[in-house]
Design a protein around this motif. Structure first.
Motif, PDB file in Angstrom:
ATOM      1  N   ASP A 112       1.386  13.119 -13.363  1.00  0.00           N
ATOM      2  CA  ASP A 112       1.684  12.092 -12.365  1.00  0.00           C
ATOM      3  C   ASP A 112       0.592  11.020 -12.380  1.00  0.00           C
ATOM      4  O   ASP A 112      -0.365  11.083 -13.161  1.00  0.00           O
ATOM      5  N   GLY A 113       0.767  10.044 -11.514  1.00  0.00           N
ATOM      6  CA  GLY A 113      -0.179   8.937 -11.493  1.00  0.00           C
ATOM      7  C   GLY A 113      -1.596   9.353 -11.172  1.00  0.00           C
ATOM      8  O   GLY A 113      -2.558   8.779 -11.705  1.00  0.00           O
ATOM      9  N   GLN A 114      -1.758  10.357 -10.325  1.00  0.00           N
ATOM     10  CA  GLN A 114      -3.096  10.824  -9.980  1.00  0.00           C
ATOM     11  C   GLN A 114      -3.766  11.496 -11.175  1.00  0.00           C
ATOM     12  O   GLN A 114      -4.988  11.462 -11.311  1.00  0.00           O
ATOM     13  N   ASP A 115      -2.967  12.133 -12.037  1.00  0.00           N
ATOM     14  CA  ASP A 115      -3.522  12.734 -13.246  1.00  0.00           C
ATOM     15  C   ASP A 115      -3.986  11.661 -14.231  1.00  0.00           C
ATOM     16  O   ASP A 115      -4.996  11.825 -14.914  1.00  0.00           O
ATOM     17  N   VAL A 116      -3.234  10.575 -14.288  1.00  0.00           N
ATOM     18  CA  VAL A 116      -3.556   9.508 -15.241  1.00  0.00           C
ATOM     19  C   VAL A 116      -4.750   8.695 -14.746  1.00  0.00           C
ATOM     20  O   VAL A 116      -5.735   8.501 -15.451  1.00  0.00           O
ATOM     21  N   THR A 117      -4.664   8.189 -13.531  1.00  0.00           N
ATOM     22  CA  THR A 117      -5.752   7.414 -12.937  1.00  0.00           C
ATOM     23  C   THR A 117      -5.608   7.443 -11.420  1.00  0.00           C
ATOM     24  O   THR A 117      -4.519   7.214 -10.886  1.00  0.00           O
ATOM     25  N   GLY A 118      -6.688   7.707 -10.734  1.00  0.00           N
ATOM     26  CA  GLY A 118      -6.669   7.704  -9.270  1.00  0.00           C
ATOM     27  C   GLY A 118      -7.055   6.367  -8.684  1.00  0.00           C
ATOM     28  O   GLY A 118      -7.131   6.224  -7.458  1.00  0.00           O
ATOM     29  N   LEU A 119      -7.272   5.368  -9.567  1.00  0.00           N
ATOM     30  CA  LEU A 119      -7.741   4.068  -9.073  1.00  0.00           C
ATOM     31  C   LEU A 119      -6.716   3.329  -8.220  1.00  0.00           C
ATOM     32  O   LEU A 119      -7.083   2.771  -7.174  1.00  0.00           O
ATOM     33  N   PRO A 120      -5.433   3.262  -8.590  1.00  0.00           N
ATOM     34  CA  PRO A 120      -4.486   2.526  -7.742  1.00  0.00           C
ATOM     35  C   PRO A 120      -4.406   3.052  -6.319  1.00  0.00           C
ATOM     36  O   PRO A 120      -4.395   2.273  -5.365  1.00  0.00           O
ATOM     37  N   ALA A 121      -4.341   4.374  -6.155  1.00  0.00           N
ATOM     38  CA  ALA A 121      -4.260   4.940  -4.807  1.00  0.00           C
ATOM     39  C   ALA A 121      -5.528   4.643  -4.011  1.00  0.00           C
ATOM     40  O   ALA A 121      -5.470   4.315  -2.819  1.00  0.00           O
ATOM     41  N   ALA A 122      -6.694   4.758  -4.671  1.00  0.00           N
ATOM     42  CA  ALA A 122      -7.949   4.476  -3.974  1.00  0.00           C
ATOM     43  C   ALA A 122      -8.015   3.011  -3.543  1.00  0.00           C
ATOM     44  O   ALA A 122      -8.433   2.696  -2.422  1.00  0.00           O
ATOM     45  N   LEU A 123      -7.586   2.104  -4.408  1.00  0.00           N
ATOM     46  CA  LEU A 123      -7.613   0.684  -4.061  1.00  0.00           C
ATOM     47  C   LEU A 123      -6.575   0.342  -2.994  1.00  0.00           C
ATOM     48  O   LEU A 123      -6.786  -0.578  -2.203  1.00  0.00           O
ATOM     49  N   ALA A 124      -5.466   1.083  -2.960  1.00  0.00           N
ATOM     50  CA  ALA A 124      -4.478   0.860  -1.901  1.00  0.00           C
ATOM     51  C   ALA A 124      -5.061   1.213  -0.540  1.00  0.00           C
ATOM     52  O   ALA A 124      -4.819   0.518   0.453  1.00  0.00           O
ATOM     53  N   ILE A 125      -5.843   2.274  -0.488  1.00  0.00           N
ATOM     54  CA  ILE A 125      -6.497   2.649   0.774  1.00  0.00           C
ATOM     55  C   ILE A 125      -7.521   1.594   1.171  1.00  0.00           C
ATOM     56  O   ILE A 125      -7.644   1.219   2.346  1.00  0.00           O
ATOM     57  N   VAL A 126      -8.266   1.089   0.184  1.00  0.00           N
ATOM     58  CA  VAL A 126      -9.214   0.008   0.462  1.00  0.00           C
ATOM     59  C   VAL A 126      -8.467  -1.218   0.985  1.00  0.00           C
ATOM     60  O   VAL A 126      -8.917  -1.893   1.927  1.00  0.00           O
ATOM     61  N   GLY A 127      -7.314  -1.517   0.382  1.00  0.00           N
ATOM     62  CA  GLY A 127      -6.523  -2.649   0.842  1.00  0.00           C
ATOM     63  C   GLY A 127      -6.038  -2.489   2.266  1.00  0.00           C
ATOM     64  O   GLY A 127      -6.051  -3.446   3.043  1.00  0.00           O
TER      65      GLY A 127
ATOM     66  N   ALA B  54       0.833  -1.204   0.000  1.00  0.00           N
ATOM     67  CA  ALA B  54       0.000   0.000   0.000  1.00  0.00           C
ATOM     68  C   ALA B  54       0.870   1.257   0.000  1.00  0.00           C
ATOM     69  O   ALA B  54       0.558   2.234  -0.695  1.00  0.00           O
ATOM     70  N   ALA B  55       1.947   1.246   0.786  1.00  0.00           N
ATOM     71  CA  ALA B  55       2.837   2.408   0.818  1.00  0.00           C
ATOM     72  C   ALA B  55       3.485   2.652  -0.543  1.00  0.00           C
ATOM     73  O   ALA B  55       3.607   3.800  -1.000  1.00  0.00           O
ATOM     74  N   VAL B  56       3.896   1.578  -1.213  1.00  0.00           N
ATOM     75  CA  VAL B  56       4.519   1.712  -2.535  1.00  0.00           C
ATOM     76  C   VAL B  56       3.525   2.281  -3.544  1.00  0.00           C
ATOM     77  O   VAL B  56       3.852   3.176  -4.341  1.00  0.00           O
ATOM     78  N   VAL B  57       2.298   1.775  -3.518  1.00  0.00           N
ATOM     79  CA  VAL B  57       1.279   2.269  -4.457  1.00  0.00           C
ATOM     80  C   VAL B  57       1.006   3.752  -4.220  1.00  0.00           C
ATOM     81  O   VAL B  57       0.951   4.555  -5.168  1.00  0.00           O
ATOM     82  N   LEU B  58       0.822   4.133  -2.975  1.00  0.00           N
ATOM     83  CA  LEU B  58       0.511   5.531  -2.676  1.00  0.00           C
ATOM     84  C   LEU B  58       1.671   6.454  -3.036  1.00  0.00           C
ATOM     85  O   LEU B  58       1.464   7.569  -3.527  1.00  0.00           O
ATOM     86  N   LEU B  59       2.900   5.989  -2.799  1.00  0.00           N
ATOM     87  CA  LEU B  59       4.068   6.808  -3.120  1.00  0.00           C
ATOM     88  C   LEU B  59       4.280   6.904  -4.636  1.00  0.00           C
ATOM     89  O   LEU B  59       4.452   7.997  -5.187  1.00  0.00           O
ATOM     90  N   ALA B  60       4.247   5.754  -5.312  1.00  0.00           N
ATOM     91  CA  ALA B  60       4.549   5.738  -6.740  1.00  0.00           C
ATOM     92  C   ALA B  60       3.460   6.399  -7.563  1.00  0.00           C
ATOM     93  O   ALA B  60       3.749   6.971  -8.626  1.00  0.00           O
ATOM     94  N   SER B  61       2.211   6.352  -7.102  1.00  0.00           N
ATOM     95  CA  SER B  61       1.129   6.970  -7.875  1.00  0.00           C
ATOM     96  C   SER B  61       1.190   8.493  -7.818  1.00  0.00           C
ATOM     97  O   SER B  61       0.495   9.169  -8.588  1.00  0.00           O
ATOM     98  N   GLY B  62       1.993   9.035  -6.958  1.00  0.00           N
ATOM     99  CA  GLY B  62       2.160  10.481  -6.896  1.00  0.00           C
ATOM    100  C   GLY B  62       3.363  10.982  -7.669  1.00  0.00           C
ATOM    101  O   GLY B  62       3.623  12.192  -7.682  1.00  0.00           O
ATOM    102  N   GLN B  63       4.095  10.065  -8.292  1.00  0.00           N
ATOM    103  CA  GLN B  63       5.274  10.444  -9.073  1.00  0.00           C
ATOM    104  C   GLN B  63       4.895  10.695 -10.538  1.00  0.00           C
ATOM    105  O   GLN B  63       3.781  10.413 -10.967  1.00  0.00           O
ATOM    106  N   THR B  64       5.845  11.214 -11.309  1.00  0.00           N
ATOM    107  CA  THR B  64       5.617  11.516 -12.726  1.00  0.00           C
ATOM    108  C   THR B  64       5.546  10.226 -13.534  1.00  0.00           C
ATOM    109  O   THR B  64       6.477   9.423 -13.513  1.00  0.00           O
ATOM    110  N   TRP B  65       4.433  10.066 -14.239  1.00  0.00           N
ATOM    111  CA  TRP B  65       4.246   8.882 -15.071  1.00  0.00           C
ATOM    112  C   TRP B  65       4.535   9.170 -16.541  1.00  0.00           C
ATOM    113  O   TRP B  65       4.947   8.274 -17.274  1.00  0.00           O
ATOM    114  N   ALA B  66       4.256  10.405 -16.977  1.00  0.00           N
ATOM    115  CA  ALA B  66       4.424  10.727 -18.401  1.00  0.00           C
ATOM    116  C   ALA B  66       4.964  12.143 -18.548  1.00  0.00           C
ATOM    117  O   ALA B  66       4.684  13.024 -17.725  1.00  0.00           O
ATOM    118  N   GLU B  67       5.737  12.362 -19.600  1.00  0.00           N
ATOM    119  CA  GLU B  67       6.315  13.672 -19.899  1.00  0.00           C
ATOM    120  C   GLU B  67       6.157  13.946 -21.393  1.00  0.00           C
ATOM    121  O   GLU B  67       6.133  13.022 -22.210  1.00  0.00           O
TER     122      GLU B  67
END
Length: 219
Positions: A68-83, A40-53
């Protein structure tokens, strides 16, 4: 001449099996907690990093943009919180409820990993940023590149998935959070009944009066 019995002692085997089962449940519990929390920590951290340039063309120049990952899709971070919530809830439920929560934990990890992989090659987020930055709805991104962070996010989701699989396999052996606060069923010792005050001992009469009792009443 005496004879030595070759019959094995079942109690010793039972104790050995119980000890090995307890050690296995502790190892699986520690592994499940570690995998779920780290994932969960990895997902939350990595989803806030730059995914595309990329770069958007503006007045003959180039405007660098990132997503960043939140711009592309917020689903991984949301599912990490659910996890994370499911990981905690595993210890608050029993039997069928524990299986359901463990399944939710596994599914949240799988969903986080799949959604991160699907977003690894996404360009819609940068196109939207280009349109907002240039004021041209038809603007697109040039020199588009993607980073490795979506795959790091997917790896974190797989860790959550493994934690869920461990909970499905060994969760029935794990302790329950509220178990230590429940009564163990052993009868509690009753308080000894108070004896009637001795009329020949004035101190007993005074103590009875202090307690609001009538020392002259027969019990």
């Amino acid at each position: 001449m005496g004879y030595v019995s070759a019959v094995p002692v079942p109690q010793a085997r039972a104790r050995t099996a119980t000890a090995s089962g307890g050690a296995g449940s502790r190892r699986s519990l520690a592994a499940g907690l570690l995998l779920g929390a780290v994932g969960a920590a990895v997902v939350l951290l990595a989803s806030g990093q730059t995914w595309a340039e990329g770069e958007a063309s503006v007045g003959g120049g180039a405007l660098p943009l990132t997503a960043d990952g939140q711009d592309v899709t917020g689903l991984p971070a949301a599912l990490a919180i659910v996890g994370l919530a499911a990981l905690v809830a595993v210890f608050a439920v029993r039997r069928t409820g524990r299986l359901l929560v463990a399944g939710l934990l596994a599914l949240s990890g799988l969903g986080a990993s799949l959604s991160a992989c699907l977003g690894a090659s996404d360009s819609a987020a940068l196109d939207e940023k280009a349109a907002q930055s240039t004021g041209d709805t038809s603007a697109t991104i040039d020199a588009l590149t993607h980073t490795a962070w979506p795959y790091v996010t997917a790896a974190g989701g797989l860790l959550i998935l493994l934690a869920g699989l461990l909970a499905l396999r060994y969760g029935r052996l794990w302790p329950t959070m509220s178990g230590r606060y429940e009564r163990d069923g052993t009868p509690r010792p009753r308080k000894a009944a108070r004896t009637a005050p001795d009329p020949d001992r004035p101190e007993d009469l005074w103590k009875a009066l202090d307690r609001g009792e009538d020392p002259t009443r027969e019990t």
